[in-house]
Design a protein around this motif. Structure first.
Motif, PDB file in Angstrom:
ATOM      1  N   PHE A 105       0.845  -1.192   0.000  1.00 33.92           N
ATOM      2  CA  PHE A 105       0.000   0.000   0.000  1.00 33.92           C
ATOM      3  C   PHE A 105       0.881   1.243   0.000  1.00 33.92           C
ATOM      4  O   PHE A 105       1.875   1.312   0.734  1.00 33.92           O
ATOM      5  CB  PHE A 105      -0.918   0.021   1.232  1.00 33.92           C
ATOM      6  N   ASN A 106       0.518   2.216  -0.826  1.00 25.44           N
ATOM      7  CA  ASN A 106       1.266   3.459  -0.901  1.00 25.44           C
ATOM      8  C   ASN A 106       0.423   4.615  -0.382  1.00 25.44           C
ATOM      9  O   ASN A 106      -0.733   4.784  -0.765  1.00 25.44           O
ATOM     10  CB  ASN A 106       1.681   3.743  -2.345  1.00 25.44           C
ATOM     11  N   ILE A 107       1.021   5.415   0.503  1.00 26.89           N
ATOM     12  CA  ILE A 107       0.324   6.560   1.087  1.00 26.89           C
ATOM     13  C   ILE A 107       0.755   7.838   0.366  1.00 26.89           C
ATOM     14  O   ILE A 107       1.943   8.147   0.307  1.00 26.89           O
ATOM     15  CB  ILE A 107       0.648   6.698   2.584  1.00 26.89           C
ATOM     16  N   GLU A 108      -0.214   8.555  -0.174  1.00 27.44           N
ATOM     17  CA  GLU A 108       0.052   9.860  -0.767  1.00 27.44           C
ATOM     18  C   GLU A 108      -0.534  10.917   0.169  1.00 27.44           C
ATOM     19  O   GLU A 108      -1.727  10.886   0.471  1.00 27.44           O
ATOM     20  CB  GLU A 108      -0.594   9.969  -2.149  1.00 27.44           C
ATOM     21  N   SER A 109       0.320  11.822   0.633  1.00 25.75           N
ATOM     22  CA  SER A 109      -0.130  12.821   1.598  1.00 25.75           C
ATOM     23  C   SER A 109       0.786  14.040   1.572  1.00 25.75           C
ATOM     24  O   SER A 109       2.002  13.904   1.365  1.00 25.75           O
ATOM     25  CB  SER A 109      -0.141  12.222   3.014  1.00 25.75           C
ATOM     26  N   PRO A 110       0.211  15.233   1.765  1.00 28.10           N
ATOM     27  CA  PRO A 110       1.064  16.425   1.886  1.00 28.10           C
ATOM     28  C   PRO A 110       1.901  16.393   3.160  1.00 28.10           C
ATOM     29  O   PRO A 110       2.813  17.200   3.328  1.00 28.10           O
ATOM     30  CB  PRO A 110       0.055  17.575   1.916  1.00 28.10           C
ATOM     31  N   ILE A 144       2.735  -4.442   3.397  1.00 24.10           N
ATOM     32  CA  ILE A 144       3.867  -3.519   3.326  1.00 24.10           C
ATOM     33  C   ILE A 144       3.314  -2.133   3.024  1.00 24.10           C
ATOM     34  O   ILE A 144       2.615  -1.940   2.025  1.00 24.10           O
ATOM     35  CB  ILE A 144       4.865  -3.934   2.226  1.00 24.10           C
ATOM     36  N   VAL A 145       3.595  -1.180   3.891  1.00 19.83           N
ATOM     37  CA  VAL A 145       3.100   0.191   3.730  1.00 19.83           C
ATOM     38  C   VAL A 145       4.281   1.112   3.419  1.00 19.83           C
ATOM     39  O   VAL A 145       5.290   1.099   4.120  1.00 19.83           O
ATOM     40  CB  VAL A 145       2.382   0.682   5.004  1.00 19.83           C
ATOM     41  N   ASP A 146       4.134   1.898   2.354  1.00 20.88           N
ATOM     42  CA  ASP A 146       5.215   2.789   1.934  1.00 20.88           C
ATOM     43  C   ASP A 146       4.656   4.165   1.607  1.00 20.88           C
ATOM     44  O   ASP A 146       3.437   4.345   1.456  1.00 20.88           O
ATOM     45  CB  ASP A 146       5.923   2.210   0.712  1.00 20.88           C
ATOM     46  N   SER A 147       5.561   5.141   1.479  1.00 27.13           N
ATOM     47  CA  SER A 147       5.184   6.492   1.079  1.00 27.13           C
ATOM     48  C   SER A 147       6.393   7.163   0.444  1.00 27.13           C
ATOM     49  O   SER A 147       7.495   7.121   1.001  1.00 27.13           O
ATOM     50  CB  SER A 147       4.704   7.307   2.289  1.00 27.13           C
ATOM     51  N   GLU A 148       6.189   7.734  -0.733  1.00 23.46           N
ATOM     52  CA  GLU A 148       7.256   8.425  -1.469  1.00 23.46           C
ATOM     53  C   GLU A 148       8.482   7.535  -1.689  1.00 23.46           C
ATOM     54  O   GLU A 148       9.624   8.005  -1.648  1.00 23.46           O
ATOM     55  CB  GLU A 148       7.662   9.719  -0.744  1.00 23.46           C
ATOM     56  N   ASP A 149       8.245   6.242  -1.912  1.00 23.68           N
ATOM     57  CA  ASP A 149       9.336   5.279  -2.154  1.00 23.68           C
ATOM     58  C   ASP A 149      10.361   5.280  -1.034  1.00 23.68           C
ATOM     59  O   ASP A 149      11.547   4.994  -1.248  1.00 23.68           O
ATOM     60  CB  ASP A 149      10.040   5.574  -3.491  1.00 23.68           C
ATOM     61  N   TYR A 150       9.920   5.592   0.185  1.00 20.06           N
ATOM     62  CA  TYR A 150      10.864   5.669   1.303  1.00 20.06           C
ATOM     63  C   TYR A 150      11.594   4.349   1.518  1.00 20.06           C
ATOM     64  O   TYR A 150      12.820   4.333   1.733  1.00 20.06           O
ATOM     65  CB  TYR A 150      10.148   6.058   2.597  1.00 20.06           C
ATOM     66  N   ARG A 151      10.864   3.250   1.476  1.00 17.91           N
ATOM     67  CA  ARG A 151      11.489   1.966   1.817  1.00 17.91           C
ATOM     68  C   ARG A 151      12.610   1.614   0.845  1.00 17.91           C
ATOM     69  O   ARG A 151      13.666   1.129   1.249  1.00 17.91           O
ATOM     70  CB  ARG A 151      10.428   0.865   1.870  1.00 17.91           C
ATOM     71  N   MET A 152      12.393   1.832  -0.451  1.00 12.55           N
ATOM     72  CA  MET A 152      13.445   1.533  -1.421  1.00 12.55           C
ATOM     73  C   MET A 152      14.642   2.452  -1.209  1.00 12.55           C
ATOM     74  O   MET A 152      15.794   2.009  -1.235  1.00 12.55           O
ATOM     75  CB  MET A 152      12.922   1.671  -2.850  1.00 12.55           C
ATOM     76  N   ARG A 153      14.385   3.752  -0.978  1.00 16.80           N
ATOM     77  CA  ARG A 153      15.478   4.697  -0.756  1.00 16.80           C
ATOM     78  C   ARG A 153      16.252   4.343   0.513  1.00 16.80           C
ATOM     79  O   ARG A 153      17.478   4.432   0.548  1.00 16.80           O
ATOM     80  CB  ARG A 153      14.932   6.130  -0.663  1.00 16.80           C
ATOM     81  N   HIS A 154      15.515   3.938   1.535  1.00 16.79           N
ATOM     82  CA  HIS A 154      16.151   3.581   2.807  1.00 16.79           C
ATOM     83  C   HIS A 154      16.983   2.309   2.657  1.00 16.79           C
ATOM     84  O   HIS A 154      18.095   2.213   3.200  1.00 16.79           O
ATOM     85  CB  HIS A 154      15.078   3.380   3.869  1.00 16.79           C
ATOM     86  N   GLU A 155      16.482   1.341   1.908  1.00 15.31           N
ATOM     87  CA  GLU A 155      17.211   0.105   1.696  1.00 15.31           C
ATOM     88  C   GLU A 155      18.495   0.359   0.910  1.00 15.31           C
ATOM     89  O   GLU A 155      19.550  -0.232   1.204  1.00 15.31           O
ATOM     90  CB  GLU A 155      16.319  -0.910   0.976  1.00 15.31           C
ATOM     91  N   GLU A 156      18.420   1.245  -0.083  1.00 14.30           N
ATOM     92  CA  GLU A 156      19.610   1.599  -0.853  1.00 14.30           C
ATOM     93  C   GLU A 156      20.661   2.241   0.052  1.00 14.30           C
ATOM     94  O   GLU A 156      21.858   1.966  -0.063  1.00 14.30           O
ATOM     95  CB  GLU A 156      19.238   2.552  -1.994  1.00 14.30           C
ATOM     96  N   TYR A 157      20.203   3.099   0.969  1.00 17.01           N
ATOM     97  CA  TYR A 157      21.120   3.760   1.903  1.00 17.01           C
ATOM     98  C   TYR A 157      21.781   2.733   2.821  1.00 17.01           C
ATOM     99  O   TYR A 157      22.990   2.793   3.075  1.00 17.01           O
ATOM    100  CB  TYR A 157      20.360   4.793   2.741  1.00 17.01           C
ATOM    101  N   ILE A 158      20.998   1.796   3.338  1.00 11.17           N
ATOM    102  CA  ILE A 158      21.523   0.784   4.253  1.00 11.17           C
ATOM    103  C   ILE A 158      22.606  -0.043   3.569  1.00 11.17           C
ATOM    104  O   ILE A 158      23.678  -0.286   4.127  1.00 11.17           O
ATOM    105  CB  ILE A 158      20.386  -0.129   4.765  1.00 11.17           C
TER     106      ILE A 158
END
Length: 220
Positions: A105-110, A144-158
């Motif tokens: 699920f993807n959350i779109e929010s300001p 799996i809940v995500d927003s603004e592709d955070y999880r992929m960006r975070h995994e790349e950083y890790i």
């Protein structure tokens, strides 16, 4: 992914890698695998191996909005929207990944930055609560809940940080203890460094958030 480059100096080899790969210097780690000093009879040369961290993701998200295929899916979607609404924030939630009972699920929010929270802690909490609710509908669900592709960006950083830390450990011969991480984040590091020569990893601590220690080892 690894690539090898050779130049008269280490910097020249690195510059060749930057130009050919189209990356910034901080995007990869360098291992010197062969070095010859300049002599009267022979030119100097340095051969390097470039390690390019690849994102290790649990499941790839499909970049599209999927329609609910069951009453349970619609209930979970509405649950997330209601949960965030009760937190005081506006949002729109979409299904963007489906594989058997695993749903993304993807959350779109300001207010995405607030919903994600520091190091994704708020997003993890939303995901945990949603999984508890989904399990009441069907215990096989994994959400799996995500927003603004955070999880992929975070995994790349890790993964990128794991390679840099491993290079430090290999060069200095000193172990390094990383910050506390959840089980999935620790698994990313163990997997990423599994084939990294000269180091091994192990988890230390108690509870959910343990730390990964990167340890130097001698290769036979």
């Amino acid at each position: 992914m690894t690539r090898e480059f050779e130049g008269k100096t280490e910097q020249e080899a690195i510059d060749m890698a930057i130009q050919e790969l189209g990356l910034e210097r901080d995007d990869f780690d360098v291992e010197i695998i062969d070095s010859h000093k300049k002599t009267f009879f022979k030119k100097g040369s340095v051969k390097i191996r470039v390690h390019i961290p690849e994102p290790v993701v649990e499941e790839p998200f499909i970049g599209e909005v999927l329609s609910s295929e069951s009453e349970n899916e619609e209930k979970i979607l509405k649950f997330i929207e209601t949960l965030i609404s009760k937190m005081g924030y506006e949002c729109k939630v979409n299904i963007n990944f489906r594989k058997d009972y695993k749903l993304g699920f993807n959350i779109e929010s300001p207010n995405s930055s607030i919903l994600i929270g520091r190091k994704g802690k708020n997003l993890d909490a939303i995901q945990l609560i949603t999984n508890v609710y989904a399990a009441k509908l069907d215990e096989d669900y994994k959400i799996i809940v995500d927003s603004e592709d955070y999880r992929m960006r975070h995994e790349e950083y890790i993964v990128r940080n794991a390679f840099k830390s491993a290079e430090y450990v290999r060069k200095t011969g000193k172990s390094k203890l990383l910050e506390p991480m959840n089980p999935f984040e620790r698994r990313l590091i163990h997997t990423a460094l599994n084939d990294f020569n000269g180091v091994e990893t192990k988890s230390e601590g108690e509870g959910l958030y343990k730390q990964v220690r990167i340890i130097p080892v001698k290769n036979d």
